[in-house]
Design an enzyme around this catalytic site. Structure first.
Site, short mmCIF file in Angstrom:
data_model
loop_
_atom_site.label_atom_id
_atom_site.label_comp_id
_atom_site.label_asym_id
_atom_site.label_seq_id
_atom_site.Cartn_x
_atom_site.Cartn_y
_atom_site.Cartn_z
N GLY A 51 0.81 -1.21 0.00
CA GLY A 51 0.00 0.00 0.00
C GLY A 51 0.84 1.26 0.00
O GLY A 51 1.84 1.38 -0.72
N CYS A 52 0.46 2.21 0.85
CA CYS A 52 1.14 3.50 0.90
C CYS A 52 2.59 3.39 1.39
O CYS A 52 3.40 4.27 1.12
CB CYS A 52 0.37 4.46 1.80
SG CYS A 52 -1.30 4.84 1.21
N ALA A 53 2.91 2.33 2.13
CA ALA A 53 4.28 2.15 2.62
C ALA A 53 5.24 1.76 1.52
O ALA A 53 6.46 1.81 1.70
CB ALA A 53 4.31 1.09 3.72
N ALA A 54 4.71 1.37 0.36
CA ALA A 54 5.56 0.82 -0.70
C ALA A 54 6.52 1.84 -1.29
O ALA A 54 7.58 1.47 -1.81
CB ALA A 54 4.69 0.22 -1.81
N PHE A 93 4.29 5.00 5.38
CA PHE A 93 3.47 4.21 6.31
C PHE A 93 2.34 3.55 5.55
O PHE A 93 1.77 4.13 4.61
CB PHE A 93 2.88 5.11 7.39
CG PHE A 93 3.88 6.02 8.05
CD1 PHE A 93 4.94 5.49 8.77
CD2 PHE A 93 3.77 7.40 7.95
CE1 PHE A 93 5.87 6.32 9.38
CE2 PHE A 93 4.68 8.24 8.56
CZ PHE A 93 5.75 7.70 9.27
#
Length: 353
Positions: free
Chosen positions: A137-140, A333
């Site tokens: 997700g956004c942590a990628a 995150f």
């Protein structure tokens, strides 16, 4: 040391403003018992506008997962090459100079990954390593930087290309009426980005150290339910409070490197929402202004998932960078709840821009 060069980020041409989002919520969900709460949460995101790959009239329809995923593939192939070319140019490299492509996306699915298509169509070598990251997700975005750093540490003469492709609007689910889902409909935007990590040379963030951290027993706080209609985004109401347990992981990494996380020169932070940034400012002990690049991305583009950290870094470059040896931190995150963290210092290589 490996250097993260200037990213290129591009957003689609179709725009939806905050007021349009609120008006749509009022009309589409007029009978929702928690409509007032959803509207208040959307207003509090601070998102002035977002960009989407299809006009809003088409976005609101759901022709089925097969059709949506076909749009994802077509739009990725139409939009990614331009940001890749610009990122290569900014790093003063050619496609043939890239040794690994890291492709991050959580809003569509392809197998083989878009990496194979890029290699076949843009002149990358046939021995280029491929690393698709699809489920962070956004942590990628932070994970991609860290994996590129690891690769260039193992192979000091190598170069890695990071590509982020996020079309969050293609995950709109009109049947989902949970407040968290309604909030996401007003928070997430679409965008594509690319950046090069050079093993040697380059101007940008020279990467020193990285780490990952997961908050135990939070894997169902941000997640997808995968159904016949596609990806259904689930957001737990406890997510905005996750910076209190995550901030110590940022402090620990800085301390391991002999730095104070509260006294760095620049911060490139994933903008999941305004409270994320406000709380991290509080728990790290830094001024809100320190996150101005992330706030600008959130205001102008919304949460563009893994591409946020690339866009925030781009904004630092567009502010003419910072002083040589300035110390900084980059963090993404996402689901898990996961943090991917990097430390680095600014370097200007006059020979490579």
């Amino acid at each position: 040391m490996a250097t993260l060069c200037r990213p290129t980020v591009c957003v689609p041409e179709h725009v939806i403003t905050m007021e349009q989002t609120l008006d749509l919520a009022r009309s589409v969900h007029a009978d929702h018992p928690q409509l007032d709460l959803a509207l208040r949460l959307i207003r509090n995101t601070g998102v002035a506008k977002r960009h989407i790959v299809r006009p809003i009239e088409e976005t609101l329809k759901h022709p089925g997962f097969e059709s949506r995923n076909a749009v994802y593939e077509a739009e990725a192939k139409a939009r990614v090459p331009a940001v890749v070319r610009e990122a290569l140019e900014d790093a003063q490299l050619r496609a043939q100079d890239i040794d690994m492509i890291i492709y991050v996306s959580c809003t569509g699915f392809m197998m083989p990954s878009l990496t194979a298509w890029l290699i076949n169509t843009m002149g990358f070598r046939t021995d280029t390593r491929q690393l698709p990251i699809a489920q962070l997700g956004c942590a990628a975005g932070g994970a991609a930087v860290n994996r590129a750093h690891d690769f260039c540490t193992a192979y000091p003469d190598a170069n890695a290309l990071i590509v982020s492709c996020e079309f969050c609007s293609l995950c709109y689910q009109p049947s989902d009426l949970e407040v968290g889902n309604l909030l996401s409909n007003g928070l997430f935007g679409d965008g594509v980005g690319a950046a090069v990590v050079r093993g040697k040379g380059g101007t940008g963030m020279e990467l020193h150290r990285n780490s990952s951290y997961i908050i135990p027993q939070t894997e169902d706080w941000i997640m997808y339910d995968v159904k016949e209609t596609g990806f259904h985004f689930k957001l737990d109401r406890r997510v905005p409070g996750t910076m209190e347990p995550l901030a110590p992981s940022l402090k620990d990494l800085a301390k391991t490197h002999g730095w104070d996380a509260a006294a760095l020169d620049f911060y490139i932070i994933h903008a999941g929402g305004p409270r994320i940034l406000d709380d991290l400012s509080k728990y790290l002990g830094v001024a809100p202004e320190a996150f101005r690049f992330s706030r600008a991305t959130l205001t102008e583009y919304g949460n563009i998932a893994s591409a946020v950290v690339l866009d925030a870094l781009r904004r630092l470059f567009d502010e003419n960078g910072t002083a040589d040896a300035a110390r900084g931190l980059l963090a993404g995150f996402g689901p898990g709840i996961t943090a991917e963290i990097s430390l680095g210092s600014w370097t200007s290589d006059r020979g490579t821009g």
